[in-house]
Structures are given as structure tokens and as C-alpha cells.
Design a protein around this motif. Structure first.
Motif: not given
Length: 333
Positions: A270-273, A281-284, A303-305
């Protein structure tokens, strides 16, 4: 060169922190509950998936990579991942590969870390009092950590000590810790406790503003603000009397969001900005949906957006619940 990752507020994302495990051999009172339930293995990214994920970020402009946990060095075969990631140091795509650790495993791994291109580590120590160390960490052994620090120094690793300032617990040991660190050649970074996860404690009883701490230190020592940076959020001062540096990480009293260049990935992908927001965002899913990185890159870009301007940390008697429910050990220290 790849196009840099730019968030909606014009900040370039060049620093990635990745939690390689939610497990730890300590149970620090501000970080975890003593009776933790850890994630099932199938939910945790494999070492190969972690390598692929980190490499994708590096291809997209990440220049500093920090591996965290839990305790990263308790992850089985972790050195194989670190050894593999060191290829990006050799190629010049990655400027720095670092580790945040509690120090318990450094006696085993310090030399190998150096051999893999790691040059700098953060070690979390909140007190030099053996009994109090046991109380804060619940399961920790200060002697073992000190052995690890000696091994790190012998291997050539530069050490920075991270100390969470806790009201009524270690607040009167901070000057002693600073003096000891500087005698050893270590930098010291002081950190305000953050409202992350249920911990069976009232954080209003733990919270100590670093503005107060700085005033106390300045009453005994000559502090000068300096522009020194390691890539993280600490603001540093030099201490004339000791010749050393002290950093202040102040998410509560003076947030550092305006210059945030960091994102974090959990051990589940999980990507936490933002550390202090729940948006993720679920990168897995993207990793496991395709052997190519196209879906992964699209998920990262999207996600970066959405990276927010800043966090909303609050600690007070009215706001008893944590700002976010996930533990620091899940997101990565």
C-alpha cells in the motif's frame, strides 16, 4: 533520464521509504500494542516483489531509498534484497540506500550492510537507562543494541540515533543522550510522538513538544541553525560545546509538509502519499496482475497525483483517537 514524479503542489518525489515487514522483536509503547496481531504471509510482499517495486520507483526518479519495518533486519533473507538493490547504487541511479533499525540485529548484519553499499543507518534508542529501555521497548535488550552499535561503527557505518521525546519518561535524559551521541560521533534526531495506531496508552500523557525541548537544551548549550539535510524532515542545529548535530522532527508543533519529497510503501504494497493521511494506492494488486511494470507505473503515477498538501495530526484531550488507525510499524518508521 526519467521524468521526475511531481505532486500537485510542485514537490518532486525523490525519497521512498519501504516497510519490508510489520514484525518487530520490540514492542515500543508509542508504536505497538504489546499483544500485536501480525499480517498473514500471503498479504506481505515477497522479497522479489519488494525489489521490483523499489526498482520501479528508482526508474521513476527516486534517489534515496530507506528500508524500514517493523524491524527490517528480522525479515527472513533480508540481506538478499539489500544485496540486490545495491545494483542501483552501482549504476548511479540511486544515491543512497539506508536502513532504520532498532539495532538488535546489527551485530549480525553491520559488515554485510556496509559491503552492500549502505553507508548510513538510523538506530532508534529512547533511553540509555537499561531498566527504562526495557520498559519502553517491553522486549528490548539495551546491551545487545550497544553491541550492534559497536559493530556498525567497526564496519564503517555512519550512525544517527533517533529518540522519541516522551513526557515524563525520558524528557530529562535528552541532554545526556545528546552528549553521549556526540562523544560517539553520532548525530541525534529528536522526534515528537505521533498519533498513529491504538497503543493501549493515552498519547496526551506521552506528548512532549520539541519547542520546549529545544528551549531546555539552548539554556545549557549554544545552538546554531544549519542547512544540513539527510533527505528527511529533520531540521538541524549544531551544538558549539560538543561539535555535534541535533535534528528536530516536529510533525505536531511545526509540520514539515511544505518541503515533503517522500512517499511510503507498506509491506503489503500500500502506497501512502502522506504518513498522516489514510488515502492510499494498492500497488500489490498492480504488481501481481502483470509481469510487466506498466500497471504498476500507472498506479504510482495516479497516486502521486493525489499526494496531499499536508497531514492533520492532533494530540489533545478531546481527540483521544489516533489520527490514523494503522500502527507506525505497518507504514514504516
Amino acid at each position: 533520464m526519467p521524468q521526475p514524479m511531481i505532486d500537485p503542489f510542485g514537490r518532486e518525489v525523490s525519497y521512498l521509504r519501504v516497510s519490508v515487514t510489520d514484525r518487530c522483536d520490540f514492542r515500543c509503547v508509542y508504536c505497538m500494542a504489546e499483544d500485536m496481531t501480525f499480517l498473514p504471509k500471503r498479504e506481505v510482499l515477497s522479497l522479489e516483489e519488494l525489489d521490483r517495486l523499489c526498482s520501479a520507483f528508482i526508474e521513476k526518479g527516486v534517489r534515496k531509498l530507506r528500508l524500514t519495518g517493523g524491524e527490517p533486519l528480522v525479515r527472513k533473507n533480508i540481506m538478499s534484497l539489500i544485496r540486490s538493490l545495491s545494483r542501483h547504487l552501482d549504476s548511479g541511479k540511486l544515491e543512497e540506500l539506508t536502513i532504520t533499525t532498532n539495532g538488535s540485529q546489527l551485530s549480525r548484519f553491520a559488515q554485510e550492510l556496509y559491503d552492500c553499499g549502505v553507508r548510513r543507518i538510523n538506530v532508534s534508542i529512547d533511553t540509555l537507562d537499561t531498566a527504562k529501555f526495557k520498559t519502553i521497548t517491553r522486549w528490548g535488550d539495551l546491551g545487545k543494541v550497544m553491541d550492534g552499535l559497536r559493530a556498525a561503527t567497526a564496519a564503517g557505518l555512519k550512525v544517527k540515533i533517533n529518540m522519541v521525546a516522551l513526557k515524563g519518561v525520558n524528557e530529562h535524559e535528552i541532554v545526556q543522550m545528546m552528549s553521549w551521541c556526540h562523544e560517539q560521533g553520532y548525530d541525534l534526531t529528536l522526534i515528537e510522538t505521533m498519533p498513529l495506531g491504538e497503543i493501549n496508552e493515552d498519547r496526551t500523557d506521552q506528548y512532549l513538544p520539541l519547542s520546549t525541548v529545544r528551549e531546555r537544551i539552548a539554556s545549557e548549550f549554544t545552538l546554531t541553525d544549519i542547512p544540513y539535510k539527510t533527505g528527511g524532515p529533520a531540521r538541524y542545529v549544531s551544538v558549539a560545546e560538543t561539535g555535534g548535530r541535533v535534528g528536530f522532527i516536529t510533525p505536531m508543533t511545526h509540520n514539515f509538509c511544505e518541503s515533503c519529497n517522500r512517499v511510503r510503501v507498506t509491506c503489503t504494497g500500500m502506497l501512502y502519499m502522506c504518513l498522516g493521511q489514510d488515502d492510499s494506492a494498492d500497488l500489490r494488486a498492480a504488481l501481481r496482475a502483470s509481469e510487466s511494470d506498466e500497471l504498476l507505473n500507472d498506479a504510482i503515477d495516479e497516486a502521486i497525483g493525489r499526494k496531499p498538501k499536508g497531514h492533520d495530526f492532533v494530540i489533545d484531550r478531546q481527540t483521544r483517537q489516533p489520527a490514523v488507525t494503522r500502527h507506525m510499524s505497518v507504514t514504516g518508521g
